[in-house]
Design an enzyme around this catalytic site. Structure first.
Site, PDB file in Angstrom:
ATOM      1  N   ASP A  40      -4.013 -13.017   0.850  1.00  0.00           N
ATOM      2  CA  ASP A  40      -4.021 -11.911  -0.264  1.00  0.00           C
ATOM      3  C   ASP A  40      -3.345 -10.765   0.298  1.00  0.00           C
ATOM      4  O   ASP A  40      -3.227 -10.499   1.383  1.00  0.00           O
ATOM      5  CB  ASP A  40      -5.231 -11.558  -0.890  1.00  0.00           C
ATOM      6  CG  ASP A  40      -5.021 -10.716  -2.195  1.00  0.00           C
ATOM      7  OD1 ASP A  40      -4.078 -10.835  -2.637  1.00  0.00           O
ATOM      8  OD2 ASP A  40      -6.217 -10.191  -2.665  1.00  0.00           O
ATOM      9  N   HIS A  87     -13.176 -10.922  -7.960  1.00  0.00           N
ATOM     10  CA  HIS A  87     -12.199 -11.527  -8.665  1.00  0.00           C
ATOM     11  C   HIS A  87     -12.836 -12.899  -9.041  1.00  0.00           C
ATOM     12  O   HIS A  87     -11.916 -13.777  -8.680  1.00  0.00           O
ATOM     13  CB  HIS A  87     -10.797 -11.530  -8.115  1.00  0.00           C
ATOM     14  CG  HIS A  87      -9.524 -11.466  -9.183  1.00  0.00           C
ATOM     15  ND1 HIS A  87      -9.901 -11.704 -10.356  1.00  0.00           N
ATOM     16  CD2 HIS A  87      -8.495 -11.637  -8.717  1.00  0.00           C
ATOM     17  CE1 HIS A  87      -8.852 -12.004 -10.960  1.00  0.00           C
ATOM     18  NE2 HIS A  87      -7.611 -11.845  -9.843  1.00  0.00           N
ATOM     19  N   ARG A  96      -4.877 -20.020 -14.069  1.00  0.00           N
ATOM     20  CA  ARG A  96      -5.617 -19.132 -14.740  1.00  0.00           C
ATOM     21  C   ARG A  96      -5.782 -19.286 -16.195  1.00  0.00           C
ATOM     22  O   ARG A  96      -6.944 -19.105 -16.684  1.00  0.00           O
ATOM     23  CB  ARG A  96      -5.081 -17.720 -14.442  1.00  0.00           C
ATOM     24  CG  ARG A  96      -4.657 -17.259 -12.847  1.00  0.00           C
ATOM     25  CD  ARG A  96      -6.188 -16.921 -12.310  1.00  0.00           C
ATOM     26  NE  ARG A  96      -6.744 -15.917 -13.039  1.00  0.00           N
ATOM     27  CZ  ARG A  96      -6.578 -14.628 -12.841  1.00  0.00           C
ATOM     28  NH1 ARG A  96      -5.579 -14.115 -12.210  1.00  0.00           N
ATOM     29  NH2 ARG A  96      -7.061 -13.748 -13.500  1.00  0.00           N
ATOM     30  N   CYS A 134      -3.323 -15.487  -4.658  1.00  0.00           N
ATOM     31  CA  CYS A 134      -3.821 -15.241  -5.892  1.00  0.00           C
ATOM     32  C   CYS A 134      -2.206 -14.668  -6.915  1.00  0.00           C
ATOM     33  O   CYS A 134      -2.334 -14.670  -7.945  1.00  0.00           O
ATOM     34  CB  CYS A 134      -4.912 -14.684  -6.029  1.00  0.00           C
ATOM     35  SG  CYS A 134      -4.646 -13.042  -5.203  1.00  0.00           S
ATOM     36  N   GLN A 151     -10.152 -15.833 -10.689  1.00  0.00           N
ATOM     37  CA  GLN A 151      -9.205 -16.529  -9.678  1.00  0.00           C
ATOM     38  C   GLN A 151      -9.704 -17.202  -9.117  1.00  0.00           C
ATOM     39  O   GLN A 151      -8.918 -18.559  -8.880  1.00  0.00           O
ATOM     40  CB  GLN A 151      -8.676 -15.289  -8.677  1.00  0.00           C
ATOM     41  CG  GLN A 151      -7.603 -16.049  -7.947  1.00  0.00           C
ATOM     42  CD  GLN A 151      -6.331 -16.159  -8.663  1.00  0.00           C
ATOM     43  OE1 GLN A 151      -5.737 -15.177  -9.438  1.00  0.00           O
ATOM     44  NE2 GLN A 151      -5.670 -17.322  -8.652  1.00  0.00           N
ATOM     45  N   ARG A 176     -10.980  -5.391 -16.419  1.00  0.00           N
ATOM     46  CA  ARG A 176     -10.662  -5.151 -14.998  1.00  0.00           C
ATOM     47  C   ARG A 176     -10.684  -3.775 -14.581  1.00  0.00           C
ATOM     48  O   ARG A 176     -10.159  -2.763 -15.153  1.00  0.00           O
ATOM     49  CB  ARG A 176      -9.011  -5.560 -14.943  1.00  0.00           C
ATOM     50  CG  ARG A 176      -8.468  -5.206 -13.546  1.00  0.00           C
ATOM     51  CD  ARG A 176      -6.831  -5.728 -13.289  1.00  0.00           C
ATOM     52  NE  ARG A 176      -7.091  -7.155 -13.131  1.00  0.00           N
ATOM     53  CZ  ARG A 176      -6.024  -7.829 -12.352  1.00  0.00           C
ATOM     54  NH1 ARG A 176      -5.107  -7.217 -12.137  1.00  0.00           N
ATOM     55  NH2 ARG A 176      -6.446  -9.184 -12.360  1.00  0.00           N
TER      56      ARG A 176
HETATM   57  N1  NVA Z   1      -6.780  -7.956  -4.062  1.00  0.00           N
HETATM   58  C1  NVA Z   1      -5.813  -7.730  -4.897  1.00  0.00           C
HETATM   59  C2  NVA Z   1      -5.788  -9.023  -6.073  1.00  0.00           C
HETATM   60  C3  NVA Z   1      -4.768  -8.718  -6.945  1.00  0.00           C
HETATM   61  C4  NVA Z   1      -4.883  -9.888  -7.899  1.00  0.00           C
HETATM   62  C5  NVA Z   1      -6.181  -6.350  -5.455  1.00  0.00           C
HETATM   63  O1  NVA Z   1      -7.301  -6.156  -5.909  1.00  0.00           O
HETATM   64  O2  NVA Z   1      -5.169  -5.776  -5.684  1.00  0.00           O
HETATM   65  N1   CP Z   2      -3.979 -12.824  -9.551  1.00  0.00           N
HETATM   66  C1   CP Z   2      -3.854 -11.867 -10.519  1.00  0.00           C
HETATM   67  O1   CP Z   2      -5.108 -11.468 -10.956  1.00  0.00           O
HETATM   68  O2   CP Z   2      -2.742 -11.329 -10.987  1.00  0.00           O
HETATM   69  P1   CP Z   2      -2.780 -10.111 -11.863  1.00  0.00           P
HETATM   70  O3   CP Z   2      -2.788  -8.823 -11.238  1.00  0.00           O
HETATM   71  O4   CP Z   2      -0.966 -10.244 -12.026  1.00  0.00           O
HETATM   72  O5   CP Z   2      -3.379 -10.267 -13.010  1.00  0.00           O
END
Ligand code: NVA
Ligand code: CP
Length: 304
Positions: free
Chosen positions: A219, A131, A287, A259, A134, A104
């Site tokens: 989101d 992502h 997930r 998500c 997800q 990540r």
């Molecule tokens: N769009 C959000 C998703 C978090 C799971 C982010 O990147 O923070």
């Molecule tokens: N939806 C998701 O990826 O959640 P986290 O940021 O908690 O991993």
């Protein structure tokens, strides 16, 4: 490097993705029934997190453990990654010690470079651009509740962010139509929209986008790394909250997904999160199952 990677949904064929969804549904049932399945004995997952996470970390770590393997959590704060060791070097070293790696991070390019130098399969656990993990969970959730997503209309409400970009890839790979409702200046990646014009459209009005929809998704308005834009974004997205009233415009059996983490009172109302059409908790749980199926595919070539 011969490893298969999962950097976007485009890395797998439609058949492979469908296989992973079906396998995830089966692994979930088996897990619920207490069936022990430990094909990953002695296998190790490396988990690199340069951004925060609850679901992704726990689902990968728990999933690996349930399959008989183990996982190592790596943060830039206490590894050489945070002190500027080149990504190419880190990839070569880490992939010589672990069997599979999830990352990540911020720039998608960084993930691509890592994958290029990795001898082990690399999984995108979220970048600024995509992502995909997800989306496996989201499609699994839709299939479990409503059957095939093929030919359905999915509506994205809000920011054209990493999740939205992955929804565009999903529209192509799982064969559905996607309507994106977003304010001007917050569109998903232009090249991706252009390449998928046959199934993706952008509108400004959330109500117009919600009509005839089978699945509404939203989101956060400010993603990780955009915290300083929070106030600006709250203004830009003020008309883009998903509520039960907006859901009422959609098809009768439409579902709502997010998500998570959710910001109640911003992109989603309190009521919507408790509405029976919301399947966000199943979505979060999936997930675990979807990523177990993904890791099984990448490490063992899939099972039937
Ligand atoms: N769009 C959000 C998703 C978090 C799971 C982010 O990147 O923070
Ligand atoms: N939806 C998701 O990826 O959640 P986290 O940021 O908690 O991993």
């Amino acid at each position: 490097m011969s490893s298969r990677h999962f950097l976007t949904l485009g890395d797998l064929t439609q058949q492979e993705l469908d296989g992973i969804i079906q396998r995830a549904i089966k692994l979930k049932q088996d897990h619920r029934n207490g069936v022990q399945y430990m094909p990953f004995k002695g296998k190790v997952l490396g988990m690199i997190f340069e951004k925060s996470s609850t679901r992704t970390r726990v689902s990968f770590e728990a999933g690996m453990s349930q399959l008989g393997g183990s996982a190592i959590f790596l943060s830039p704060r206490d590894t050489q990654l945070g002190r500027g060791e080149p990504i190419e070097d880190s990839a070569r070293v880490l992939s010589s010690m672990v069997d599979i790696i999830m990352i990540r991070t911020f720039e998608h390019k960084k993930l691509e470079t890592f994958a290029q130098y990795s001898n082990s399969p690399v999984i995108n656990a979220l970048t600024d651009d995509y992502h995909p993990c997800q989306l496996l969970a989201d499609v699994q959730t839709y299939v479990e509740h409503r059957g095939s997503i093929k030919g359905k209309t999915v509506t994205w409400i809000g920011d054209g962010n990493n999740m939205c970009n992955s929804y565009i890839n999903a529209a192509r790979q799982f064969d559905f139509n996607l309507v994106v409702a977003c304010p001007e200046g917050y569109e998903p990646m232009q090249a991706l929209v252009e390449a998928n014009q046959d199934r993706v459209s952008i509108v400004r009005d959330p109500a117009e986008a919600a009509r005839h929809s089978d699945l509404l998704v939203t989101d956060v308005w400010a993603s990780m790394g955009q915290e300083e834009e929070q106030l600006l974004r709250e203004k830009a997205f003020a008309d883009y909250q998903v509520t039960p009233q907006l859901m009422d415009l959609a098809n009768k059996d439409a579902l709502f997904m997010h998500c998570l983490p959710a910001h109640r009172g911003e992109e989603v109302s309190h009521e919507m999160m408790e509405d029976p059409r919301a399947v966000v908790w199943d979505e979060a749980e999936n997930r675990l199952h979807a990523q177990k199926a993904l890791m099984e595919f990448l490490l063992l070539g899939g099972q039937s």
